[in-house]
Design a protein around this motif. Structure first.
Motif, mmCIF file in Angstrom:
data_model
loop_
_atom_site.group_PDB
_atom_site.id
_atom_site.type_symbol
_atom_site.label_atom_id
_atom_site.label_comp_id
_atom_site.label_asym_id
_atom_site.label_seq_id
_atom_site.Cartn_x
_atom_site.Cartn_y
_atom_site.Cartn_z
ATOM 1 N N TYR A 64 0.846 -1.184 0.000
ATOM 2 C CA TYR A 64 0.000 0.000 0.000
ATOM 3 C C TYR A 64 0.887 1.241 0.000
ATOM 4 C CZ TYR A 64 -4.256 -2.556 1.432
ATOM 5 O OH TYR A 64 -5.349 -3.384 1.492
ATOM 6 N N PHE A 68 3.577 0.856 2.834
ATOM 7 C CA PHE A 68 3.347 -0.177 3.836
ATOM 8 C C PHE A 68 3.193 -1.528 3.157
ATOM 9 C CE2 PHE A 68 2.969 2.056 7.753
ATOM 10 C CZ PHE A 68 2.466 3.306 7.440
ATOM 11 N N PHE A 104 0.593 -5.302 9.533
ATOM 12 C CA PHE A 104 1.306 -4.313 8.737
ATOM 13 C C PHE A 104 2.751 -4.172 9.216
ATOM 14 C CE2 PHE A 104 -1.598 -2.015 5.941
ATOM 15 C CZ PHE A 104 -2.816 -2.544 6.337
ATOM 16 N N GLY A 105 3.627 -3.845 8.279
ATOM 17 C CA GLY A 105 4.977 -3.431 8.619
ATOM 18 C C GLY A 105 4.966 -1.993 9.096
ATOM 19 N N SER A 106 6.118 -1.505 9.516
ATOM 20 C CA SER A 106 6.210 -0.159 10.090
ATOM 21 C C SER A 106 6.363 0.925 9.031
ATOM 22 C CB SER A 106 7.369 -0.078 11.077
ATOM 23 O OG SER A 106 8.572 -0.422 10.425
#
Lengths: 112, 113
Positions: B35, B90, B104-106
């Protein structure tokens, strides 16, 4: 085309208050609706999921409602705490579609 | 810690340069997503991979390519960066396409000058 709107864009309230965040969508033919939390510099955390057949979901101090006919969902936070400060996003999954359509979020600040 | 790991966290590119954003998850999830998030807008899906070996375009795929290297890894490549690609990216994973339990990743904050 499905559009998701979150108003207000920002909200600041004193600690301890109960508050409501709003999410509206233009097409009532949704599969489900999810609320997420985003902390600065971090990823998103899933909070609650409401399926299209459900009216509400609860998790601790959080309660999310869904009214498909009016195209609205609300996230109710009871007894707010400074640790609740974050950006809250809602996202809908449209029938026969793989992707989530996201609102722009409400930035919440809880003042001690 | 279990979750989604993205690298790098920050990147500045000049217009026309290329780069690859890396993403790895260790939760044995089938589906992975990329995203982008722009100020005042919701997240927009660039590409997704429903399962290992498959990739599909999302809402805003132009200017990007992806590779699902294996079940764990899903990379996003910008072949010729443009200022319009300045954004926060993301990566996310889930057990299946559209299912609950997105992790989600950071994020990667990318600036193209």
């Amino acid at each position: 085309k499905q559009e998701v709107t979150q108003i207000p864009a920002a909200l600041s309230v004193p600690e301890g208050e109960n508050l409501v965040l709003n999410c509206s969508f233009t097409d009532s033919a949704i599969y489900n609706l999810q609320w997420f939390r985003q902390d600065p510099g971090k990823g998103l955390t899933s909070l609650l999921l409401i399926q299209s057949s459900q009216r509400e979901q609860t998790s601790g101090r959080l309660n999310a409602s869904l009214d498909k006919s009016s195209g609205r969902s609300t996230l109710y936070i009871a007894a707010s705490q400074p640790g609740d400060s974050a950006t809250y996003l809602c996202a809908v999954r449209v029938d026969s579609n793989y992707q989530l359509i996201w609102g722009a979020g409400t930035k919440l600040i809880i003042k001690p | 810690n279990a979750g989604v790991t993205q690298t790098p966290k920050f990147q500045v590119l000049k217009t026309g340069q290329s780069m690859t954003l890396q993403c790895a998850q260790d939760m044995n999830h089938n589906s992975m997503y990329w995203y982008r998030q722009d100020p005042g807008m919701g997240l927009r899906l660039i590409y997704y991979s429903a399962s290992e070996g498959t990739t599909d375009k999302g809402e805003v795929p132009n200017g990007y390519n992806v590779s699902r290297l294996n079940k764990r890894e899903f990379s996003l490549r910008l072949e010729s960066a443009a200022p319009s690609q300045t954004s926060v990216y993301f990566c996310a994973s889930s057990e299946g396409v559209g299912s609950y339990g997105y992790t989600f990743g950071s994020g990667t904050r990318l600036t193209v000058v």
